[in-house]
Write an enzyme that holds these catalytic residues in place. Structure first.
Site, short mmCIF file in Angstrom:
data_model
loop_
_atom_site.label_atom_id
_atom_site.label_comp_id
_atom_site.label_asym_id
_atom_site.label_seq_id
_atom_site.Cartn_x
_atom_site.Cartn_y
_atom_site.Cartn_z
CE LYS A 92 -4.01 -0.27 2.66
NZ LYS A 92 -4.43 -0.27 3.95
CB CYS A 128 -18.71 3.09 8.38
SG CYS A 128 -17.43 3.63 7.75
#
Ligand code: UGA
Length: 437
Positions: free
Chosen positions: A35, A264
């Site tokens: 990443k 979320c």
């Protein structure tokens, strides 16, 4: 200001690039070398509109650098904790491993005047606990909480121009330096009169989980209404329009359909229930498990509708799945209702072919059993039924005549209630949706 951002996921990568865009000197840290290599080369590791642009300009300005080496945060005075708090395996609670290990790794490089600023969504009481950890290690750094309210798909805009800022500061310790540091970090937004709530840390932690719980409740409320509407011949979209004109209610987040997903809302309502139970207050938020159940029921409602519209037998029926991301403008498939519907139909023996404009890569990694099309037309070709599960603009704007010409049978389930039923029926379709006649 010199700031560090720990964690380079959907939250941290955007926050780091946005902080640099706002003129700060930023070092962003993540434990994942792949990443970090991508980000350092200016490539966003996930789809987020506007991120590639601010990433390139921040890297070119040399105000942003990415590293896996935590020691490079030394010299920054504000350290944002932006790691994930996913649902713990086998439990409703949040998995705090990443927050704890980020803080543990940070502690050796903290100066006593530094601020550790939590942005991750955490159980109430976390900042107190982290402060005890910092103090026990002999550091006098201050722990504050500054929850993040960005929406995926609008993350850059929400970070640079938030609709409000919340600073949770421990009034007992260094109140003023923490407040002035955060004011300086967010000086651009504050200069344009962005509302600011300065509060204690427990309130700041709760604000975030309460906001997401309220949003989830709103969606499940309208989905419950869609069940009632469906049984009574009423129209849930018109109901939402009519109640939404009441400013106390508001029309946003009242779109009935396959329900909420993502990294979320689902895990946050579960984590809130788990934390409330720990506090002996499970009954205060017991309604959240109902919110969760209503939400999960929508996915099965869509599957049942598809099967019913195919005459009760789905085995070997060609099903075109339009959308896999949990919402448009995102490639995120965490707890995605669309992917769940695709999986359930696949498990029932349907011949599923799915298309999503951005989520093919993530789906190929987490659900390799779902066959993917190159475009909507390929998914629709010879299909017995189409299911619109993520309302990407290109699906909302589909021409029913063109779609009908491609398909073997003109049937569509609009699981987001976004198509015009009259137009699709006029094109010869058997059209159905959730809670609209
Ligand atoms: C949500 C919150 O909206 C953000 O404020 C918060 O910062 C973020 O979680 C977070 O905690 O990090 P996000 O997960 O990006 O943001 O997605 P939303 O835009 O809230 O949508 C959530 C889900 O609800 C999606 O699956 C969407 O399709 C669904 N939804 C939304 C509905 O089913 N109906 C609606 O009317 C609105």
């Amino acid at each position: 200001m010199k700031v560090s951002v720990i964690g380079c996921g959907y939250l941290g990568a955007v926050h780091a690039a946005a902080m640099a865009e706002l003129g700060h000197q930023v070092v962003a840290v993540d434990v994942d070398p792949n990443k970090i290599a991508l980000l350092a080369s200016g490539t966003a590791p996930f789809f987020e509109p506007g991120l590639p642009e601010i990433l390139s300009s921040a890297l070119a300005s040399q105000r942003l650098r990415f590293t896996t080496d935590m020691s490079e945060v030394a010299g920054s005075s504000v350290h944002f904790i932006a790691v994930g708090t996913p649902q713990k395996a086998g439990s409703n609670a949040a998995d705090m491993t990443y927050v704890d290990s980020a803080v543990d790794a940070l502690i050796p490089f903290l100066n006593d005047e530094d601020f550790v600023v939590g942005k991750s969504t955490v159980p109430v009481g976390t900042s107190q606990r982290l402060e005890e950890k910092v103090t026990a290690a002999g550091s006098k750094a201050t722990v504050v909480w500054n929850p993040e309210f960005l929406r995926e798909g609008f993350a850059v805009q929400d970070t640079i121009s938030p609709d409000r800022l919340v600073f949770g500061i421990n009034p007992g310790s260094s109140f003023d330096p923490a407040l002035s540091a955060l004011r300086e970090v967010y000086s651009t937004a504050l200069a344009t009169d962005t509302p600011l709530v300065v509060t204690d840390r427990a309130t700041a932690e709760l604000v975030k989980i309460a906001a997401n719980s309220f949003l989830a409740t709103k969606i499940s409320f309208i989905n419950a209404m869609s069940e009632i509407a469906e049984a009574t011949g009423a129209n849930v979209t018109e109901l939402a329009d009519a109640i939404g004109y009441d400013a106390r209610i508001g029309r946003r987040f009242l779109n009935a359909g396959v329900g909420f997903g993502g990294g979320c809302l689902p895990k946050d309502i579960r984590a809130f229930s788990a934390r409330a139970e720990e506090l002996g207050l499970g009954s205060s938020v017991a309604f959240l498990s109902e919110v969760d159940e209503i939400n999960l029921r929508q996915r099965q409602r869509v599957v049942d509708r598809v099967v019913a519209d195919c005459g009760g037998d789905i085995v070997d029926k060609k099903v075109a799945i339009l959308g896999l991301a949990f919402k448009p403008l995102s490639d995120d498939v965490r707890d995605s209702p669309a992917l769940d519907v695709a999986r359930r139909l696949h498990e029932l023996g349907a011949d599923v072919l799915a298309f999503d404009p951005e989520a093919s890569g993530p789906v190929a990694r987490v659900a390799p059993e779902i066959p993917l099309a190159q475009n909507a037309q390929q998914a629709l070709l010879d299909a017995d039924i189409a299911v619109l599960v993520t309302e990407w603009p290109e699906f909302v704007q589909l021409d029913p005549r063109t779609a009908g010409d491609l398909m073997a049978h003109k049937r569509i389930v609009d699981a987001r209630n976004v198509l015009d039923p009259a137009a699709w029926r006029a094109a010869g379709f058997h059209y159905s949706s959730l809670g609209r006649p």
